[in-house]
Design a protein around this motif. Structure first.
Motif: not given
Lengths: 643, 186
Positions: A555, A559, A562-563, A566, A608, A631, A633-637, A639, A641, A643
């Motif tokens: 996975y 990702r 894909k990044r 882009l 993270y 940084k 402005s890359n599309e880091d995502n 982190q 969460n 919960f």
């Protein structure tokens, strides 16, 4: 001067007149037909007297243009479509012919004409001009509107009706026909009862010929790969069919139409169309010029009251009848008017019928000449009527503005947009298969005769033709197309097609196959946003699998892939926009930037992971480091969460 | 009356982002008609998640920047197996940042109005203590609401269209008017 010489000289004069007058007329925004006819009048016996005695000969020769026109119309008309139109053809046709003849005959008899003359004249006058109308319809690209289809149906019926009328005229002539030419018609050898089915028999013969002779023959020729051979065989086909039809005793125009229809489903449709088209154009032009040159002004002046009242009468009756029919068939008002205006003239088939009537002495020479003049004048009125329609009538009855909402979210469902796929090798056929699976039918062009045959056997509707030629694109309907998919192997050929389309300022969406980054940049610079690098996706997939092999989770690797895609696409567009001369340096810079962007991501990811390992309070500093690290402005995502 | 129009004008100035997620939009469940209530481009920006990110790759940074531009959000989606659509789930997972709760970090959701519009093909009577499913409808979306609340958004009560497969045109119109009324009056 020999006969041939003067004939070709006449033709030359005609062409010259067309060349000089038509651009002039076009400049005034008029139809080219008006230009041709005007040219004809100017060189005709009334003005410059350049035409000599060969006018009728030229006209007969160029009536062949009409035949070609019908062949082309047939090519556009698949038998299936013809079958769905059958009611329209007979309904509109019978109504138009019947009513027009009835009304005209009664009026003429009221004016103390002899019955048989009135009737024969009405039959001739009921015909409309295939050449003028179809030319007008194609010039305005309204072939597919209600009015266009209605006009076409009516014309088609008239073409079919010519045959029974020719058989019928001798009966009202009260005299035996001197069988001179007719005796050699094959059809005359058939028993009496079969003759009435001549149209069906002729059609059947052509069907069989189309399937078992024409298509295999064209296939055989196309394997040679020489386009001029295909042109030759196209011409051979059309002339052959019309000669055959004459021999059988049918209208050659109708024969050409049926032959065209036969080939409408074959892969050679576009190739044939683009080959015949220019010849048709020239012949029709000369035909119209000869119509102009034929106008005998002396006869008009001798009895102008009779001629102009006849012209007026014919126009009014035909117009009224057409309006009425349109109303009955519920064609909307604007379309109906257009339909009535375009078909209100008398057509070139009237020349044939008038000539025949004179031969069997229904008319004397005087009447014949007057009727010819009437016919020609009505032909001249059509372009003028259409100008009136355009300038005064059409604007005042514009359909109420259906306010087009620009809210496009609701555009639901697949819309059949006219699509052309160029190149149907491994790449193109993959595109085509996916489209076909979703019931999208596209026009497919390929230039490999063998492959076309194989794909046809698989059930793909592929046409043979070299799409880098504009005429081929045109005949595959590029003017109506909304989507153009270019899948040729050679990027230069793809580019050439793009340039052709751009030059004509066509508004269609282009999807183009690009071999590599360099092609892609070229396409992008030419304003194409939808380019597809064949090497890109596969290479990324490969890299993803290699990363997985190294131990990266699938996975995560996907990702990253894909990044990467882009970022790469963005940098490609940026580079193309900057248009940097020092491509090598930029390339290096880009690659460095890409690596930075991607590694940025993984570094974050690692940090993270750290956040998670530590307690929340402890990693404030790490957080800061990440948010403050300058940084891009890359599309880091990455982190998490939890919960 | 004057007061109301003034308020309305005020809201129209600040744009609303509609985040729409529907994996089976072709299925006729009245959503196709319902979303026409966001037609007014002055007021709404419409983001169709399944149209924007068909291959489930969400550029989180871009999305975060987008959120900062609006002061009202509408989440509009059908329930998929009693839960929010998977792409909306993924979008939340990737875009919503747990650090926003920290004081020194800008929170694009803080104090902003969030409306939730849900459709379900289940009937209203299937929910509740005596219903078929023996569960309160609102409890299905507890985690979703909680996430928004934790991020300090002002979450309004969920607006639900039950039995969405069988809504008459008139009913749909009423739902549209009701919901627009709620977002424009509150």
């Amino acid at each position: 001067m020999t006969h041939e010489n003067s004939f070709s000289l006449t033709a030359l004069t005609f062409l010259g007149a067309a060349i000089i007058i038509v651009p002039l007329v076009k400049k005034f925004g008029l139809s080219s037909i008006i230009g041709y006819i005007l040219g004809g009048i100017i060189i005709g016996p009334f003005c410059l007297k350049l035409t000599g005695t060969q006018t009728e000969g030229v006209m007969e020769a160029t009536e062949f243009g009409v035949i070609m026109l019908l062949f082309l119309v047939g090519l556009e008309m698949e038998p299936k479509k013809f079958w769905t139109m059958r009611k329209q053809i007979f309904g509109l046709g019978v109504a138009q012919m019947g009513l027009t003849v009835l009304i005209l005959t009664s009026i003429l008899i009221l004016f103390d004409w002899e019955r048989n003359i009135a009737f024969a004249a009405s039959l001739c006058f009921a015909m409309s001009s295939t050449a003028i109308v179809l030319q007008t319809l194609t010039e305005r690209q309204v072939m597919n509107t209600t009015a266009g289809e209605a006009s076409f149906s009516t014309l088609l019926f008239q073409d079919i009706a010519v045959i029974p009328i020719l058989a019928f005229l001798p009966i009202i002539a009260h005299q035996e026909v001197v069988n001179d030419t007719e005796s050699e018609f094959i059809i005359q050898m058939l028993p009496e009862w079969m003759q009435s089915f001549s149209v069906i028999i002729g059609g059947g013969i052509l069907f069989a010929l189309g399937h078992f002779v024409f298509i295999p023959f064209l296939r055989y020729v196309s394997t040679s790969g020489m386009s001029e051979l295909l042109t030759a065989s196209s011409l051979f086909l059309v002339i052959g069919v019309s000669e055959l039809m004459v021999a059988v005793g049918l209208s050659p125009a109708l024969g050409a139409f049926i032959a065209g229809m036969m080939l409408a489903n074959s892969e050679f449709r576009n190739e044939l169309e683009s080959n015949i088209e220019p010849m048709k154009g020239i012949l029709l032009a000369v035909f119209f010029v000869s119509v102009g040159a034929m106008i005998n002004f002396n006869i008009i002046f001798d009895d102008y009251i009779l001629i102009f009242s006849l012209v007026g009468l014919v126009l009014v009756v035909k117009f009224g009848v057409l309006c009425l029919i349109g109303k009955i068939y519920k064609i909307d008002f604007a379309q109906n008017l257009f339909y009535a205006f375009t078909l209100s003239q008398i057509g070139e088939f009237a020349f044939v019928l008038l000539g025949f009537s004179r031969k069997i002495s229904i008319f004397n020479n005087q009447l014949y000449a007057q009727f010819m003049a009437v016919t020609t004048i009505t032909m001249l009125t059509t372009p003028i009527l259409l100008i009136i329609y355009d300038k005064f009538i059409s604007p005042s009855i514009k359909p109420k503005n259906t306010r087009e909402s620009d809210f496009d979210i609701q555009k639901m469902g697949l819309q059949q947009k006219k699509t052309i796929i160029v190149g149907f090798g491994f790449f193109g056929s993959t595109v085509g298969r996916l489209l076909k699976a979703n019931k999208i039918s596209a026009t497919i062009l390929d230039h490999d005769a063998e492959r076309v045959k194989i794909l046809r056997d698989y059930g793909f509707k592929v046409y043979y033709g070299d799409a880098t030629r504009w005429s081929i694109l045109e005949s595959s309907g590029i003017h109506e197309a909304e989507i153009l998919v270019l899948c040729l192997d050679n990027p230069e050929e793809n580019m050439r097609i793009i340039e052709l389309v751009k030059k004509k300022k066509l508004n269609l969406k282009i999807f183009v196959r690009a071999r590599n980054r360099l092609d892609a940049e070229l396409f992008f610079k030419n304003g194409i946003d939808n380019f597809y690098r064949e090497t890109m996706g596969t290479a990324v997939n490969m890299a993803v699998d290699v990363l997985h092999e190294m131990g990266m989770r699938k996975y995560t690797a996907r990702r990253m892939g894909k990044r990467f895609e882009l970022i790469d696409a963005a940098s490609l567009k940026k580079m193309a926009e900057e248009n940097n001369l020092d491509a090598g340096f930029t390339m290096k810079e880009t690659i460095q930037r890409e690596q930075l962007l991607l590694s940025e991501d993984s570094r974050n990811f690692e940090s993270y992971q750290l956040i998670e390992e530590n307690q929340e309070d402890e990693n404030e500093s790490l957080d800061d480091e990440i948010t403050n690290s300058n940084k891009p402005s890359n599309e880091d995502n990455s982190q998490l969460n939890l919960f | 009356m004057k007061f109301v129009t003034l308020r309305k004008a005020e809201f129209i100035l600040a744009k609303t982002l509609v985040i729409f997620a529907h994996p089976f939009f072709e299925f006729p469940d009245s959503n196709q008609e319902l979303i026409s209530m966001y037609e007014d481009k002055e007021q709404f920006d419409f983001m169709d998640l399944y149209e924007f990110y068909p291959n489930f790759h969400i550029p989180a940074f871009k999305e975060r920047k987008r959120l900062a531009k609006y002061d009202t959000f509408i989440f509009h989606f059908p329930l998929i197996w009693f839960d929010i659509p998977p792409l909306l789930r993924l979008w939340l997972d990737e875009v919503m940042d747990a650090r926003w709760t920290k004081k020194e970090i800008d929170n694009p959701l803080e104090g902003k109005r969030v409306f939730i519009f849900v459709t379900t093909i289940s009937k209203r009577r299937s929910f509740g203590q005596y219903g078929k499913y023996k569960i309160e409808f609102e409890s299905l979306l507890t985690s979703f609401s909680l996430l928004l609340k934790v991020l300090e958004a002002k979450v309004y009560p969920i607006y639900t269209v039950f039995d969405s497969e069988h809504q008459t045109k008139e009913n749909i119109e009423i739902h549209k008017q009701n919901f627009l009324g709620i977002i424009n009056q509150t």
